[in-house]
Structure formats: C-alpha cells, structure tokens
Design an enzyme around this catalytic site. Structure first.
Site, short mmCIF file in Angstrom:
data_model
loop_
_atom_site.label_atom_id
_atom_site.label_comp_id
_atom_site.label_asym_id
_atom_site.label_seq_id
_atom_site.Cartn_x
_atom_site.Cartn_y
_atom_site.Cartn_z
N ASP A 151 27.18 -27.01 -39.87
CA ASP A 151 28.46 -25.74 -39.60
C ASP A 151 27.52 -25.25 -38.80
OD1 ASP A 151 30.81 -25.76 -40.24
OD2 ASP A 151 29.48 -24.59 -41.48
N ASP A 152 29.00 -24.81 -37.68
CA ASP A 152 28.45 -23.65 -37.05
C ASP A 152 27.09 -24.15 -36.17
OD1 ASP A 152 31.23 -23.08 -37.61
OD2 ASP A 152 29.99 -21.07 -39.04
N CYS B 13 36.84 -24.25 -36.88
CA CYS B 13 35.97 -25.91 -37.96
C CYS B 13 36.88 -26.50 -37.90
CB CYS B 13 35.50 -25.09 -39.22
SG CYS B 13 34.63 -23.33 -39.18
N ASP C 153 29.85 -28.32 -34.88
CA ASP C 153 31.77 -28.58 -35.01
C ASP C 153 31.90 -27.64 -34.01
OD1 ASP C 153 30.90 -26.42 -36.85
OD2 ASP C 153 32.75 -26.65 -38.31
N ASN C 154 31.34 -26.75 -34.41
CA ASN C 154 31.50 -25.46 -33.06
C ASN C 154 30.27 -24.59 -32.79
OD1 ASN C 154 33.11 -24.47 -35.98
ND2 ASN C 154 31.78 -23.14 -35.24
CA LIG Z 1 31.60 -24.78 -38.37
#
Ligand SMILES: [Ca+2]
Length: 508
Positions: free
Chosen positions: A167-168, A206, A279-280
């Site tokens: 995540d991130d 997200c 994801d990003n």
């Molecule tokens: Ca994210």
C-alpha cells in the site's frame, strides 16, 4: 504526532523512489548507457535482456510506519483461494463491487512473510482490523499482503497465484538497490523473479488502482473513479467482469491465501506464480494522487516457477498494473470474454500478459495512465502516456488548482511546505506550491534529461513531433478504452448520433 504517509523511525534517512538515473544504480544499468536522444527525436528502444547482479546490501534495521491509503483503501483486494475461506461474510457484498457475485474479497492484511516485526498484524484477520493493528503496532511492515491462492481444476497439478500488493509502496527494497532498509525476503524473491524497472500503475489512487488491477481496465472504463470508502463512495460498474469473477467462473477458487513460506511448506510453491507490486506511488509531493513519475512508478517482481530463464534479471520493458489481469488469465489459460459494459461497446483489454517477458525481453515502450479523482472533492482528471524516455501528462482541469487530499494535507512534509511558504522561507523543494497547484494543460518531460520532471517541453517547438506523437497515442488509447473524458476539456463527447467530439468554443 499522527503520521500520515511513510516515515522512517529507525536509522537511515527518508528517501524517495530512485529515478532511473539514480547514482546508486550500478554503472552498467541501462539508464547510464541509454543513448541521449536528439531533441525532438525519439530514442531507440532500450537494450535487450541483460543480467545484472545487485551489489551486496548493508542490512540495517530501520522501521517504517505506514498509513495513508491503507485504512482508506476501500476497494477490496482479492483474497482468494480454495485454500482458506474468507473470514468475514460481510465481504461477500463487496465482491459485487468487482462485478463478481459470490466472489469473496477482503482488504487483505499484513503478511508475516515479509515482516519481521509484524506482531499483531495477523494475515488471517485481514481488512480494516488488520490494518489498524499494523498501524498501531509501530512495528509495521510496509507491505499489505493480498494473496490469491488459485487452484485450477483443469490440470493434473493445481496452479496458484500469489499477488502481494504494497500500500503506497515505493522502491524501499534491496531488489531496487536501496541499502538503507533490510528486505531479505523480497531480495530472495527477486533472485527468482524478473525485476521490472519500468512498471507503472495506471492510476495513482488506492481504490481505483486496485479496481484497475483486478479488472485490467483503467478507472475511466471500470467506473471506480475515486476512493470507495465513506463519502467518496465510488464503485465499479455492475457489469464489469473482474478477474475474481472470471476465475470463479473457470472453477478457480478465491479466498485468503497462503504466504510464501506456507506455500513452500504445502509443497505448492513450484506451482505458484508470485507477483509483488504496489497500488500507487509514495504519499509525498508529486507522489500519490499525481501521474508524475513518483506517483505512478511501482516496484514489480514476477516470479514464475515455470520460467526460470530470467530469474534475477532486470527488464526495461514498460509494463503496467493493467497487465496483471491478462497475465493471471494467461497463467490459467482463461480467455477474456467478449462483452460490453454499456451498449454495444465491446470491452478490450489493453494490457498484455507478462509471461512472455519472462522468457525474452520485448520492445515494450509505452504505458498509459488515467486518473479522475482521489477523494470525491478532488475532481482533477489527468491522462498520461510514457513512451520510452518521454512522459506526457494531459491536465484536463488545468485552470483549477491541483486538489489536496486530507491525509496528504496533514502530513509533516506538506505542513512544512505550507509553513515555510507562508513564512516566506526557502523550502528546499524542487518546486514551489504555486507550480504544484497550477499546471499547464500539457506537460511533456524527457526523463533522460530531466528525471524530476520539472522542465516542461510541451511548448518547445523542437519537441512538436514528440508531443504530437504522444498525444495521438494517448487519444487513441482513450477511444479504445471508452474514456468519457476523451473530448475534454475543449469538446464534448456526443454519442447520440455517432461517437465524436463536438467543439465547445470555450476558448481552450
Ligand atoms: Ca494506496
């Protein structure tokens, strides 16, 4: 202090994802050898496959706290498997969001595979509880585990996929030459993976990223324009045929899966395709919610037990998270169906299976990006294309100030930028707030010459040919993916007669 985003709390200093020309990369990296293009001319495709051994790592033990999108990711990531059942029945309803009735989904949990200090972040709990525990533990790893254990009934031996999504996450791993953090498990995975240096998410947000990953369709086509949770309330279109739906239809079960060590212990590791990515981009300025390089460049490791030929090698191919749905379908030999989400417009995947890349380096030089929102208040549609070293961003709402999300606003980094700016003090930043808020309609960068993407070449007559080529590529992709914004901002998409752009005469 409440942290939003990522912060080092141990040794070492914070470090953003390295640009391609990062000096920490070994001198034999392609970025050092890539021929400098004549201004206005496109460079030749990069070199072919090569084997590069990463330098020994200095293992220190910084700790990284992660929050940001984790709790607001909203959009479920697949949990799948015929291996374990989902914990929460309530997640079944969220399967519908992906267009997969009966598909079990969860936000996932922190995986113990990657985390030496992941106490309390149980992989079985998943969902928000798991995320909250990880955040509060202060020992959190930076990986959100999404596991997809898949079993194919058509083969003598079962085939599985394990998809791990940070995540991130950025490039904080030894696999990407970051020696300030210890990631022995990721490094081990990299040794039996093809490591992609030019992997990108199509959207830097997200829920939209996860929806894009699990449908193979950009956000403007799958309908997940922004965050899923709370007041944002974005959802994918009801008729989208998502990866979990297609797998379920093929008799492949999805559920909370097993992590690598457990796969090995169960004797199925050699039947499992393992994919690691994020994801990003990292939640820093120009990162998450931006289509600039720090907002979209992702780590990506693809490990196939059936394709050992390029284990440990680095690929320069430009690949996208939009490629993962076709990759996983290819792994299971499942064809993509012919169907329409609306009317008679047949859905076509624009991503490609990565499995052939595990055998031979392709000349893939183009990936696309599409962003519309993050939070519901953040309407700032952007479209982008990376083509070789050139990067074009189309800011459709360029007359508006770039919107800021709540998590980013309260981050120490942004607060510091605000405080120094209002006090008239130097920020030490390579941009200023005015530049960050107010962007040109077209931004064209040569990442070979300008890895920070600060020198906009769109108005430079020497780059007219490049600009027009990338604009043509971008609008072609927008039409192929049925982008409702394809005519904006100076035209309107008129579909009552025949799909075409009608001019608005709005002075743009
Ligand atoms: Ca994210």
């Amino acid at each position: 202090m409440k942290w939003v985003g990522m912060k080092w709390v141990g040794e070492g200093s914070p470090r953003e994802a390295p640009p391609l020309s990062d000096p920490t990369l070994p001198p034999d990296s392609a970025a050092h050898h890539r021929s400098r293009p004549v201004p206005g001319r496109l460079a030749q495709p990069g070199p072919g496959p090569r084997t590069r051994r990463r330098p020994p790592l200095t293992h220190r033990t910084p700790q990284l706290r992660v929050s940001g999108c984790l709790r607001s990711s909203g959009f479920p990531v697949v949990s799948a498997a015929g291996l374990q059942k989902p914990e929460r029945e309530g997640e079944r309803e969220r399967g519908r969001v992906l267009g997969g009735p009966g598909v079990h989904v969860t936000e996932g949990g922190a995986g113990r595979l990657w985390c030496s200090h992941d106490r309390g972040a149980g992989s079985r709990g998943g969902g928000r509880a798991g995320a909250a525990t990880m955040r509060s533990s202060g020992q959190g790893c930076w990986v959100l585990l999404i596991s997809v254990g898949l079993c194919c009934v058509h083969r003598a031996r079962p085939r599985n996929v394990l998809l791990i999504l940070a995540d991130d996450g950025g490039f904080e791993s030894g696999a990407y030459n970051n020696s300030a953090i210890s990631t022995p498990h990721l490094d081990a995975l990299a040794r039996r993976s093809l490591v992609f240096r030019n992997a990108f998410t199509s959207v830097s947000s997200c829920s939209p990223s996860r929806a894009s990953l699990l449908t193979g369709l950009p956000q403007h086509q799958n309908g997940m324009y922004g965050l899923h949770q709370d007041v944002h309330h974005f959802n994918s279109f009801d008729r989208v045929q998502s990866l979990p739906l297609l797998l379920g239809r093929a008799g492949i079960h999805t559920g909370i899966g097993l992590v690598l060590q457990e796969l090995r212990g169960a004797g199925v590791l050699n039947d499992t395709l393992v994919i690691f990515t994020s994801d990003n981009g990292i939640p820093f300025p120009s990162g998450r919610t931006n289509l600039y390089w720090p907002g979209t460049a992702e780590p990506m490791l693809v490990s196939s037990p059936e394709h050992p030929k390029r284990w440990g090698q680095v690929s320069e191919a430009y690949v996208s998270l939009l490629d993962l749905t076709p990759t996983i379908l290819d792994w299971f030999s499942i064809p993509y169906p012919s169907y329409a989400i609306f009317g008679t417009k047949t859905v076509q995947l624009t991503g490609r299976s990565l499995l052939p890349v595990l055998e031979a380096e392709p000349l893939w030089t183009t990936v696309f990006g599409s962003q519309s929102y993050h939070e519901v208040t953040m309407s700032y549609p952007m479209r982008s294309v990376h083509h070789q070293n050139f990067h074009l961003v189309h800011n459709l709402h360029f007359k508006m100030p770039f919107p800021i999300d709540q998590d980013f606003y309260i981050s120490p980094t942004f607060q510091d930028l605000l405080n120094r700016t209002t006090a008239g003090q130097p920020t030490g930043w390579y941009k200023d707030l005015h530049q960050y808020y107010y962007r040109e309609r077209w931004e064209l960068y040569d990442r070979n010459q300008d890895p920070h993407e600060t020198h906009n070449l769109a108005a430079d007559p020497r780059y007219t040919q490049v600009l027009e080529l990338l604009q043509t590529q971008l609008v072609k992709w927008q039409w192929e993916t049925h982008d409702p914004w394809v005519c904006a901002p100076d035209g309107v998409l008129e579909e009552k007669l025949a799909p075409q752009c009608r001019p608005l005469h709005n002075e743009l």
